[in-house]
Design a protein around this motif. Structure first.
Motif, PDB file in Angstrom:
ATOM      1  N   ASN A 322      21.224  66.172  54.561  1.00  0.00           N
ATOM      2  CA  ASN A 322      21.518  64.942  53.837  1.00  0.00           C
ATOM      3  C   ASN A 322      22.680  64.226  54.493  1.00  0.00           C
ATOM      4  N   ASP A 336      19.394  56.379  55.466  1.00  0.00           N
ATOM      5  CA  ASP A 336      18.148  56.983  55.958  1.00  0.00           C
ATOM      6  C   ASP A 336      17.996  56.805  57.463  1.00  0.00           C
ATOM      7  N   GLN A 339      20.426  59.201  59.101  1.00  0.00           N
ATOM      8  CA  GLN A 339      19.926  60.568  58.958  1.00  0.00           C
ATOM      9  C   GLN A 339      18.844  60.850  59.996  1.00  0.00           C
TER      10      GLN A 339
END
Length: 397
Positions: A322, A336, A339
């Motif tokens: 995460n 996102d 990541q």
């Protein structure tokens, strides 16, 4: 205080603090084994109290280490060389209780010659912020620097009558995300009985606190006037601190996990570092998460980055990753997006972490005091920013 103004506090301890004494012996044993047997499995815990050090754990290795002799050397290096300190390197009792690693754990860690499973389940966090040149939160960096300075002025006899134990704490007022001034600075410095509290207070302000704060002002990470007339100094606030170290408090490995990491500015998964070989993801994955988070910030993808990893014992990949940037992602990037870039760039498998960061070597005792992260004074692989260019390209910056 409003949302744009808040106080944040972090603490540190010196190398002579009883818990840090235990951490350094644990990591000293680990380093000594890795120097001879890079494949050694080590989980070493230490307890220390008046006149006694107890070393226990699970160690599987093909080499021999004289643990009592090593422990005595570390105790002496830290400065416990007089009986009056309650622990004296040459005469203290050293007891050991060592077993091999459980075969139930070993079968899950040793998958094959080129891969290994996680040595335990658990979750680990890495964090970075642009508050300091080391990409660490400013309160913990100041607390660490004050603790290191306290040891320096003791060892170089700049401030007389100091003993090895000590603690520091810094409360910083932030305004609009920037450090504004020091609200409070706490220093507990162990000392001989023949120096007055007032004399010690003046010397610590002049030779410890002011030089450290000036260092960060000169670097441009603290404003001029960070120390104000309203800054509160709590120096040996009980009036004296003569009995300290293991004489005043039992020490245990792994009891300073917030000091070891980010001073409370980021979450902690609960697993300590010291005394554990890198197959234990409590250690290696926390280093890997810091490495990734620091490179994200160094690349300019975000001003702050926190990475959580989680593992299952015996499994060769993390079960979750995460990334959180607290709204500081740059341009049109999202968490996102970042990541995804992190997953492409970093190998968070236990074997990948060990290989990428070259962790099977003796480099751990040096970080067992004054923090495992943000150590500009040391050449640590997880503090490198060599992946920043790759992340920058992926982010289109």
């Amino acid at each position: 205080m409003g949302k744009n103004r808040f106080l944040f506090t972090s603490e540190s301890v010196t190398e002579g603090h009883p818990d840090k004494l235990a951490d350094q012996i644990s990591d000293g044993v680990l380093d000594a084994i890795l120097a001879k047997d890079p494949e050694g499995r080590v989980a070493c815990e230490v307890l220390t109290c008046t006149g006694t050090v107890f070393v226990a754990g699970e160690i599987t290795t093909n080499c021999y280490v004289d643990i009592p002799r090593l422990a005595r050397q570390i105790i002496a290096d830290i400065g416990y060389t007089r009986a009056a300190y309650g622990l004296e390197a040459e005469t203290c009792g050293i007891m050991t209780a060592i077993n091999e690693q459980s075969p139930d754990i070993a079968q899950g860690v040793s998958l094959n010659a080129s891969d290994i499973g996680a040595g335990d389940q658990g979750l680990m966090f890495g964090y970075a912020t642009d508050e300091t040149p080391e990409l660490m939160p400013i309160p913990i960096q100041l607390a660490h620097r004050l603790a290191r300075r306290l040891a320096e002025v003791r060892k170089h006899h700049i401030v007389p009558h100091l003993r090895p134990d000590g603690k520091t704490q810094v409360t910083v007022e932030f305004e609009n995300g920037k450090p504004k001034h020091a609200k409070a600075i706490v220093v507990a410095a162990q000392h001989d009985p023949d120096i007055s509290t007032e004399d010690l207070r003046k010397r610590i302000i002049a030779y410890v606190i002011e030089p450290v704060i000036d260092e960060y002002i000169q670097k441009g990470y603290l404003p001029e006037g960070f120390l104000t007339p309203s800054t509160e100094y709590f120096i040996n606030h009980t009036g004296k601190f003569v009995r300290g170290g293991p004489f005043g408090d039992t020490g245990l490995t792994g009891r300073k996990i917030i000091v070891d990491t980010y001073g409370g500015a980021a979450p902690h998964g609960g697993g300590a570092f010291s005394g554990k070989d890198p197959t234990k993801v409590d250690r290696s994955a926390a280093y890997g998460a810091r490495y990734a988070a620091k490179n994200v910030v160094a690349a300019g993808l975000a001003k702050k980055c926190q990475i959580q990893l989680a593992y299952s014992i015996g499994h060769h990949q993390p079960v979750s990753i995460n990334v959180e940037t607290f709204g500081t992602a740059q341009g049109k990037l999202t968490d996102d997006d970042i990541q995804g870039f992190v997953k492409k760039t970093f190998d968070f498998s236990p074997a990948g972490l060990i290989r990428e960061l070259n962790l099977r070597r003796p480099l751990y005792r040096q970080v067992a005091a004054y923090g495992h992260f943000g150590r500009a004074d040391l050449d640590l692989p997880w503090e490198a920013t060599d992946k920043a260019d790759t992340l920058r390209r992926l982010g289109g910056l």
